[in-house]
Design an enzyme around this catalytic site. Sequence first.
Site, mmCIF file in Angstrom:
data_model
loop_
_atom_site.group_PDB
_atom_site.id
_atom_site.type_symbol
_atom_site.label_atom_id
_atom_site.label_comp_id
_atom_site.label_asym_id
_atom_site.label_seq_id
_atom_site.Cartn_x
_atom_site.Cartn_y
_atom_site.Cartn_z
ATOM 1 C CG ASP A 60 -0.747 -7.106 6.747
ATOM 2 O OD1 ASP A 60 -1.872 -7.128 7.257
ATOM 3 O OD2 ASP A 60 -0.120 -6.048 6.544
ATOM 4 C CE LYS A 107 -4.094 -4.329 2.163
ATOM 5 N NZ LYS A 107 -4.805 -4.994 3.272
ATOM 6 N N GLY A 165 -4.415 -3.914 8.111
ATOM 7 C CA GLY A 165 -4.659 -2.732 8.924
ATOM 8 C C GLY A 165 -5.968 -2.060 8.556
ATOM 9 C CB SER A 166 -8.570 -0.339 10.495
ATOM 10 O OG SER A 166 -9.096 -1.548 10.968
ATOM 11 N N GLY A 167 -8.337 1.506 8.161
ATOM 12 C CA GLY A 167 -8.055 2.769 7.483
ATOM 13 C C GLY A 167 -8.178 2.656 5.981
ATOM 14 C CG HIS A 168 -6.305 0.199 3.974
ATOM 15 N ND1 HIS A 168 -5.548 1.269 3.570
ATOM 16 C CD2 HIS A 168 -5.496 -0.579 4.734
ATOM 17 C CE1 HIS A 168 -4.315 1.131 4.058
ATOM 18 N NE2 HIS A 168 -4.267 0.029 4.765
ATOM 19 C CG HIS A 219 0.057 1.769 4.798
ATOM 20 N ND1 HIS A 219 0.534 0.859 3.883
ATOM 21 C CD2 HIS A 219 -0.915 1.134 5.492
ATOM 22 C CE1 HIS A 219 -0.114 -0.284 4.031
ATOM 23 N NE2 HIS A 219 -1.001 -0.142 4.985
#
Lengths: 328, 328
Positions: A110, A105, A54-57, A216
């Site tokens: 995922d 991860k 996921g994005s945001g990391h 998250h």
Amino acid sequence: MKKLLNKVDDALADSLNGFGAAHRDLVSVNLEPRFVTRAGGTPKGKVALISGGGSGHEPLHAGFVGTGMLDAACPGEVFTSPTPDQMLAAAQAVEAPAGVLFIVKNYSGDVMNFEMAAEMMEGPNATVLTNDDVAVEDSLYTQGRRGVAGTIVVEKVVGAAAEAGADLAACKALGDRVNAASGTMGVALTSCTVPAAGKPTFDLGADEMEMGVGIHGEPGRRRVKIMAAKEIAAEMVEAIAAALEPKSTDPVILLVNGMGGTPLMELYVVYGAARRLCEDRGLKVARSLVGNYCTSLDMAGCSISLTKADDEILKLWDAPVHTAALRW
Amino acid sequence: MKKLLNKVDDALADSLNGFGAAHRDLVSVNLEPRFVTRAGGTPKGKVALISGGGSGHEPLHAGFVGTGMLDAACPGEVFTSPTPDQMLAAAQAVEAPAGVLFIVKNYSGDVMNFEMAAEMMEGPNATVLTNDDVAVEDSLYTQGRRGVAGTIVVEKVVGAAAEAGADLAACKALGDRVNAASGTMGVALTSCTVPAAGKPTFDLGADEMEMGVGIHGEPGRRRVKIMAAKEIAAEMVEAIAAALEPKSTDPVILLVNGMGGTPLMELYVVYGAARRLCEDRGLKVARSLVGNYCTSLDMAGCSISLTKADDEILKLWDAPVHTAALRW
């Protein structure tokens, strides 16, 4: 919610476009489906390392695409797994007959999607599943431990080995070994705010913190009153050491990672405390990294990661790397 | 206030100790008085570049000490000028008979204290005063324009020239030239919180932003409702262009700088918008830098800087640099 965005729906595409424009010498950004590859492609004969999530990391993972680290990264929507077609397209784009190593991860979405991509793709491939978060055994989005900032150490070390010509089996074995030698724990002083949600993911009192938080905003071990940085670091280093059981002679790599909303000044305070705690245990802090590397949008907080190292791992850690986020 | 600190009074010393421990190969940290020098000292015969200013803007300036950039940095208390004795001690420690160039951001306290140090020190010295902030003419802590993120471009370019053997007069002239060719404007989505104050420096409504904010939370041009990133970038690029009057053929260095509390994902959205605006004006974005470089503690927001470049400046920008915060 106040964020530097255009439309919420365009946040990821706009950010990727900016990233690609800023680092044209390093990366190529493909938008349909979304993946990032090295601008010069994967060197002939080399095992290709592909990660994603996921994005945001950010800068994880696209910021680690380049010589000495990843060959491709697949960014999903914010805090959402990328899809198998993204991974498959990336695996095809890298053109690596020597094989593809997926670095994933440990989150259920995922894991499932990367498995699907691995089944669909032709050619040799293997997967390293990272699960360095020692805070909790099962969590909101996964069974077993979560994969967090220790993933960066895996990507750096295996990236160097692949660049030096290691074959697929050796890369896979090394990745598993570095992951098993790595432990991380995080703490949140504030929640993050997912753009599409428009409000904080969770509530924290004005004097509270979430010890063992996930990247998250998943719950950690306990919610407690804010403590001094050295007390926070002590609890985190204790938890990591309990999981890793490092010998007092082990050299370690110490990573103090910001969650996105915490300034560097504070990260160095935590680093100083963590280093002292390691040294009090007789551990030799052989290498260090301090900064925002595996973030949770705008969350205030940090994580501490330790990797039990040896000469091989340190040599690979020291090998040249040339990516947007890590360079030496 | 929630911060990763031990005691508020120890914040700076703890952070500097952590910084020094993390980067022992690069820097030496002196605590009484406080200054940071290169671990290996200043190369013989080289003009020494010394900067400094209040803390809370990390990695500015200590993060830029190293080969190809600064020889020393003097960190004051948070948002407070360092004292003349710090600067004098740093100027003595660098042992530079070729001379010392002070690089000073234009704030009354810094200007006064650096002037005093320059008067007290023996040996040739000169000062470059940076004042790249185009937002306002006078401000809370200074007369004339403020020195902000453009200072990093000055330090990088002059650092490369000094490393290549430029003499004091040439370094001073180059620094003045790069400063005059640089313009910056900032925006805040939230206030910062100074540790010793324990509460936000200023109040911003839930849907407001401060356009043209200073790096200590000083007022900017206007307080307005939050806008789309591309509208924010448009106002900032417009203001910078009005001040710099770049020719449409000028190559520019574009720096999108985070204020400390804004994640990289958003900075790349702003970068993408700013780059498009530059290109729409016919400017060639020749070099780029995106990240947290001149921060304001935990403030959410960013600044955009443009430097009108030429072949000489670009060549010096590209020259190798090896510091904690900038490396290529």
